[in-house]
Design an enzyme around this catalytic site. Sequence first.
Site, PDB file in Angstrom:
ATOM      1  N   PHE A   1      91.719  76.186  67.860  1.00 30.63           N
ATOM      2  CA  PHE A   1      90.997  75.519  68.951  1.00 30.63           C
ATOM      3  C   PHE A   1      89.535  75.193  68.602  1.00 30.63           C
ATOM      4  O   PHE A   1      88.798  74.689  69.434  1.00 30.63           O
ATOM      5  CB  PHE A   1      91.051  76.373  70.229  1.00 30.63           C
ATOM      6  CG  PHE A   1      90.485  77.770  70.088  1.00 30.63           C
ATOM      7  CD1 PHE A   1      89.119  78.006  70.199  1.00 30.63           C
ATOM      8  CD2 PHE A   1      91.329  78.855  69.855  1.00 30.63           C
ATOM      9  CE1 PHE A   1      88.598  79.286  70.077  1.00 30.63           C
ATOM     10  CE2 PHE A   1      90.822  80.148  69.719  1.00 30.63           C
ATOM     11  CZ  PHE A   1      89.445  80.356  69.833  1.00 30.63           C
TER      12      PHE A   1
ATOM     13  N   ARG B   1      84.353  83.168  86.225  1.00 29.20           N
ATOM     14  CA  ARG B   1      85.509  82.386  85.763  1.00 29.20           C
ATOM     15  C   ARG B   1      86.667  82.463  86.757  1.00 29.20           C
ATOM     16  O   ARG B   1      87.415  81.502  86.933  1.00 29.20           O
ATOM     17  CB  ARG B   1      85.940  82.860  84.370  1.00 29.20           C
ATOM     18  CG  ARG B   1      84.967  82.414  83.268  1.00 29.20           C
ATOM     19  CD  ARG B   1      85.205  83.152  81.981  1.00 29.20           C
ATOM     20  NE  ARG B   1      84.465  82.588  80.850  1.00 29.20           N
ATOM     21  CZ  ARG B   1      84.374  83.172  79.661  1.00 29.20           C
ATOM     22  NH1 ARG B   1      84.980  84.331  79.445  1.00 29.20           N
ATOM     23  NH2 ARG B   1      83.694  82.610  78.695  1.00 29.20           N
TER      24      ARG B   1
ATOM     25  N   GLU C   1      72.579  85.379  69.002  1.00 26.69           N
ATOM     26  CA  GLU C   1      72.655  84.168  69.816  1.00 26.69           C
ATOM     27  C   GLU C   1      71.302  83.828  70.438  1.00 26.69           C
ATOM     28  O   GLU C   1      70.936  82.652  70.528  1.00 26.69           O
ATOM     29  CB  GLU C   1      73.735  84.345  70.892  1.00 26.69           C
ATOM     30  CG  GLU C   1      75.129  84.430  70.268  1.00 26.69           C
ATOM     31  CD  GLU C   1      76.256  84.615  71.275  1.00 26.69           C
ATOM     32  OE1 GLU C   1      75.961  84.873  72.468  1.00 26.69           O
ATOM     33  OE2 GLU C   1      77.419  84.500  70.876  1.00 26.69           O
TER      34      GLU C   1
ATOM     35  N   THR D   1      88.227  85.795  79.343  1.00 23.32           N
ATOM     36  CA  THR D   1      88.063  84.505  78.662  1.00 23.32           C
ATOM     37  C   THR D   1      88.884  83.422  79.354  1.00 23.32           C
ATOM     38  O   THR D   1      88.419  82.300  79.544  1.00 23.32           O
ATOM     39  CB  THR D   1      88.487  84.638  77.177  1.00 23.32           C
ATOM     40  OG1 THR D   1      87.642  85.623  76.561  1.00 23.32           O
ATOM     41  CG2 THR D   1      88.343  83.321  76.443  1.00 23.32           C
TER      42      THR D   1
ATOM     43  N   TYR E   1      79.587  79.167  67.281  1.00 28.38           N
ATOM     44  CA  TYR E   1      80.992  79.577  67.335  1.00 28.38           C
ATOM     45  C   TYR E   1      81.568  79.877  65.948  1.00 28.38           C
ATOM     46  O   TYR E   1      82.787  79.785  65.747  1.00 28.38           O
ATOM     47  CB  TYR E   1      81.824  78.511  68.042  1.00 28.38           C
ATOM     48  CG  TYR E   1      81.683  78.542  69.560  1.00 28.38           C
ATOM     49  CD1 TYR E   1      81.941  79.717  70.279  1.00 28.38           C
ATOM     50  CD2 TYR E   1      81.314  77.411  70.279  1.00 28.38           C
ATOM     51  CE1 TYR E   1      81.823  79.753  71.665  1.00 28.38           C
ATOM     52  CE2 TYR E   1      81.197  77.439  71.666  1.00 28.38           C
ATOM     53  CZ  TYR E   1      81.456  78.610  72.354  1.00 28.38           C
ATOM     54  OH  TYR E   1      81.346  78.652  73.725  1.00 28.38           O
TER      55      TYR E   1
ATOM     56  N   HIS F   1      79.394  80.856  79.106  1.00 28.24           N
ATOM     57  CA  HIS F   1      79.403  81.692  77.907  1.00 28.24           C
ATOM     58  C   HIS F   1      78.475  82.877  78.134  1.00 28.24           C
ATOM     59  O   HIS F   1      77.408  82.727  78.734  1.00 28.24           O
ATOM     60  CB  HIS F   1      78.902  80.909  76.684  1.00 28.24           C
ATOM     61  CG  HIS F   1      78.626  81.798  75.505  1.00 28.24           C
ATOM     62  ND1 HIS F   1      79.610  82.180  74.624  1.00 28.24           N
ATOM     63  CD2 HIS F   1      77.495  82.443  75.105  1.00 28.24           C
ATOM     64  CE1 HIS F   1      79.083  83.005  73.722  1.00 28.24           C
ATOM     65  NE2 HIS F   1      77.800  83.185  73.996  1.00 28.24           N
TER      66      HIS F   1
ATOM     67  N   ASN G   1      86.078  77.046  80.803  1.00 22.39           N
ATOM     68  CA  ASN G   1      85.833  78.318  81.501  1.00 22.39           C
ATOM     69  C   ASN G   1      84.371  78.529  81.913  1.00 22.39           C
ATOM     70  O   ASN G   1      83.930  79.642  82.153  1.00 22.39           O
ATOM     71  CB  ASN G   1      86.388  79.499  80.698  1.00 22.39           C
ATOM     72  CG  ASN G   1      85.750  79.618  79.331  1.00 22.39           C
ATOM     73  OD1 ASN G   1      84.820  78.892  79.007  1.00 22.39           O
ATOM     74  ND2 ASN G   1      86.243  80.559  78.535  1.00 22.39           N
TER      75      ASN G   1
ATOM     76  N   LYS H   1      78.248  76.170  80.589  1.00 20.03           N
ATOM     77  CA  LYS H   1      78.821  75.188  79.665  1.00 20.03           C
ATOM     78  C   LYS H   1      78.835  73.787  80.305  1.00 20.03           C
ATOM     79  O   LYS H   1      78.592  73.652  81.512  1.00 20.03           O
ATOM     80  CB  LYS H   1      80.243  75.626  79.282  1.00 20.03           C
ATOM     81  CG  LYS H   1      80.286  76.921  78.444  1.00 20.03           C
ATOM     82  CD  LYS H   1      81.732  77.238  78.066  1.00 20.03           C
ATOM     83  CE  LYS H   1      81.829  78.478  77.188  1.00 20.03           C
ATOM     84  NZ  LYS H   1      83.246  78.751  76.807  1.00 20.03           N
TER      85      LYS H   1
ATOM     86  N   ARG I   1      79.225  90.217  81.029  1.00 19.20           N
ATOM     87  CA  ARG I   1      80.631  90.004  80.679  1.00 19.20           C
ATOM     88  C   ARG I   1      81.535  90.375  81.860  1.00 19.20           C
ATOM     89  O   ARG I   1      82.510  89.681  82.147  1.00 19.20           O
ATOM     90  CB  ARG I   1      81.025  90.850  79.452  1.00 19.20           C
ATOM     91  CG  ARG I   1      80.404  90.429  78.146  1.00 19.20           C
ATOM     92  CD  ARG I   1      80.867  89.097  77.628  1.00 19.20           C
ATOM     93  NE  ARG I   1      82.275  89.014  77.304  1.00 19.20           N
ATOM     94  CZ  ARG I   1      82.819  88.040  76.558  1.00 19.20           C
ATOM     95  NH1 ARG I   1      82.054  87.068  76.055  1.00 19.20           N
ATOM     96  NH2 ARG I   1      84.105  88.003  76.323  1.00 19.20           N
TER      97      ARG I   1
HETATM   98  P1  IDP Z   1      84.564  84.409  75.324  1.00 23.72           P
HETATM   99  O1  IDP Z   1      83.906  83.088  75.671  1.00 23.72           O
HETATM  100  O2  IDP Z   1      85.171  85.069  76.531  1.00 23.72           O
HETATM  101  O3  IDP Z   1      83.661  85.317  74.530  1.00 23.72           O
HETATM  102  P2  IDP Z   1      85.951  83.866  72.816  1.00 23.72           P
HETATM  103  O4  IDP Z   1      87.201  84.527  72.376  1.00 23.72           O
HETATM  104  O5  IDP Z   1      84.678  84.226  72.116  1.00 23.72           O
HETATM  105  O6  IDP Z   1      85.817  84.062  74.389  1.00 23.72           O
HETATM  106  O7  IDP Z   1      86.189  82.306  72.672  1.00 23.72           O
HETATM  107  C1  IDP Z   1      85.116  81.391  72.766  1.00 23.72           C
HETATM  108  C2  IDP Z   1      85.552  80.228  73.629  1.00 23.72           C
HETATM  109  O8  IDP Z   1      86.587  79.516  72.963  1.00 23.72           O
HETATM  110  C3  IDP Z   1      86.152  80.624  74.969  1.00 23.72           C
HETATM  111  O9  IDP Z   1      85.165  80.822  75.962  1.00 23.72           O
HETATM  112  C4  IDP Z   1      87.026  79.439  75.297  1.00 23.72           C
HETATM  113  O10 IDP Z   1      86.237  78.357  75.812  1.00 23.72           O
HETATM  114  C5  IDP Z   1      87.513  79.028  73.920  1.00 23.72           C
HETATM  115  N1  IDP Z   1      88.821  79.613  73.604  1.00 23.72           N
HETATM  116  C6  IDP Z   1      89.085  80.893  73.283  1.00 23.72           C
HETATM  117  N2  IDP Z   1      90.391  81.078  73.019  1.00 23.72           N
HETATM  118  C7  IDP Z   1      90.961  79.862  73.171  1.00 23.72           C
HETATM  119  C8  IDP Z   1      92.310  79.380  73.027  1.00 23.72           C
HETATM  120  O11 IDP Z   1      93.256  80.135  72.721  1.00 23.72           O
HETATM  121  N3  IDP Z   1      92.503  78.054  73.281  1.00 23.72           N
HETATM  122  C9  IDP Z   1      91.493  77.205  73.625  1.00 23.72           C
HETATM  123  N4  IDP Z   1      90.219  77.601  73.762  1.00 23.72           N
HETATM  124  C10 IDP Z   1      89.953  78.918  73.542  1.00 23.72           C
HETATM  125 MG    MG Z   2      82.927  85.158  72.598  1.00 22.59          MG
END
Ligand code: IDP
Ligand code: MG
Length: 153
Positions: free
Chosen positions: A60, A105, A130, A94, A52, A118, A115, A12, A88
């Site tokens: 968010f 991470r 994707e 996450t 997304y 992706h 983080n 990212k 993963r």
């Molecule tokens: P992932 O990246 O581990 O698959 P997802 O739930 O798909 O996680 O969320 C996508 C991205 O959105 C996360 O990597 C993170 O950058 C952001 N994100 C997820 N949950 C939150 C939140 O509660 N607050 C702010 N950003 C979030």
């Molecule tokens: Mg995800």
Amino acid sequence: MSETERTFVMVKPDGVQRGLIGEIISRFEERGLKLVGAKFMQIDDDLAAEHYAEHEDKPFFDDLTDFITSGPVMAMVLEGQDAVAQVRTMMGETDPAESAPGTIRGDFGLDLGRNVIHGSDTEEGSAEREIELFFDDDELTEWERIDETWLYE
Ligand code: IDP
Ligand code: MG
């Protein structure tokens, strides 16, 4: 059953700005995952929204799409045995604050919204969707690593 598969991975904008592209790709290479596509690019608003889409109703979402379009990313496709789940696991949770040391991470982040990486989730069809979103077929290369016979039984 273990099977060879492809997954979509992206360093990212925070990971790019912090000079972590090489370190992150090295981890995947050393693990034995094979790079079959890579693109250094900037994501536009439409691609961000599509990528997304599952989060479009979340509070968010706007911050997330602003962030992911804020600078270049390193997008790639990795192939290997159980590549989706293995990536993963290597990424961690996450939230970097809840990610174990040793994960990407857990080693390189502290904040949920920054983080670093992706990776496609393990839901059926996520990785394929994707990969298609970011890469044309002719941008992916089929090849054999010289160490493949030593990586797999
Ligand atoms: P992932 O990246 O581990 O698959 P997802 O739930 O798909 O996680 O969320 C996508 C991205 O959105 C996360 O990597 C993170 O950058 C952001 N994100 C997820 N949950 C939150 C939140 O509660 N607050 C702010 N950003 C979030
Ligand atoms: Mg995800």
